[in-house]
Scaffold this motif. Sequence first.
Motif, short mmCIF file in Angstrom:
data_model
loop_
_atom_site.label_atom_id
_atom_site.label_comp_id
_atom_site.label_asym_id
_atom_site.label_seq_id
_atom_site.Cartn_x
_atom_site.Cartn_y
_atom_site.Cartn_z
N MET A 1 0.83 -1.21 0.00
CA MET A 1 0.00 0.00 0.00
C MET A 1 0.86 1.26 0.00
O MET A 1 0.51 2.26 -0.64
CB MET A 1 -0.96 0.00 1.19
N VAL B 1 2.06 1.68 -3.53
CA VAL B 1 0.96 2.13 -4.39
C VAL B 1 0.72 3.62 -4.18
O VAL B 1 0.62 4.39 -5.14
CB VAL B 1 -0.33 1.31 -4.12
N ALA B 2 0.61 4.04 -2.92
CA ALA B 2 0.37 5.46 -2.63
C ALA B 2 1.54 6.31 -3.13
O ALA B 2 1.33 7.35 -3.77
CB ALA B 2 0.16 5.66 -1.13
N GLU C 1 -5.42 5.32 0.37
CA GLU C 1 -4.28 4.41 0.27
C GLU C 1 -3.20 4.77 1.27
O GLU C 1 -2.63 3.89 1.93
CB GLU C 1 -3.68 4.45 -1.14
N THR C 2 -2.92 6.06 1.39
CA THR C 2 -1.88 6.52 2.30
C THR C 2 -2.26 6.24 3.75
O THR C 2 -1.44 5.75 4.53
CB THR C 2 -1.63 8.04 2.10
N VAL D 1 -8.10 -1.51 3.13
CA VAL D 1 -7.65 -1.99 1.82
C VAL D 1 -8.77 -2.75 1.12
O VAL D 1 -9.04 -2.54 -0.06
CB VAL D 1 -6.38 -2.87 1.96
N LEU E 1 -11.41 -0.40 -0.20
CA LEU E 1 -10.96 0.30 -1.40
C LEU E 1 -11.03 -0.60 -2.62
O LEU E 1 -11.60 -0.24 -3.65
CB LEU E 1 -9.55 0.85 -1.21
#
Length: 170
Positions: free
Chosen positions: A27, A30-31, A82-83, A115, A118
């Motif tokens: 994650m 990704v962020a 995400e962050t 997660v 999302l």
Amino acid sequence: MSTTPRTPRSALSLGATLLTATVALYMALVAFGNITDFGTNQQFVRHVLAMDTTFKDDDLMWRAITSKGLQDAAYIAIIVWETLAALVLVYGTWLWARHDQDRARRFSTYGLLMVMLLFGAGFIAIGGEWFSMWQSGDWNGLDAALRVFLLSGVVLVVVNLPSRTERSAA
């Protein structure tokens, strides 16, 4: 120097730590990628929301969001989520490493559910079904979303398995 004896870490606790750390790292990357390479996935979100590469069925196209401002707001909200999920999972990992199992389990669960929301509700349900992402040959992220959703679900199960002491007390 502390003379308090430490209980050995169980294999289950080690597994929960490493699996939580894996999803936290994913994650965070990704962020980080979405922040430092903003435009790449911005285009993905714009195309999915605009539904411009779907079958263009009149019965569905009313759902399309073509406002670039709304599309970008949705993308920024995704990055913020995400962050936050990454930070919660990093904290959960830190708690596992400190042998604080109750809090580690709680924060890992929160992060993993973030997660799963999302990728499950956001990308699979809303993106995939509401915005018909499944119809797009170019902007279909359903397979990737499913992989992350399932990985997070497996980690959630492992994190919430009862420890040896919890099984003994039952």
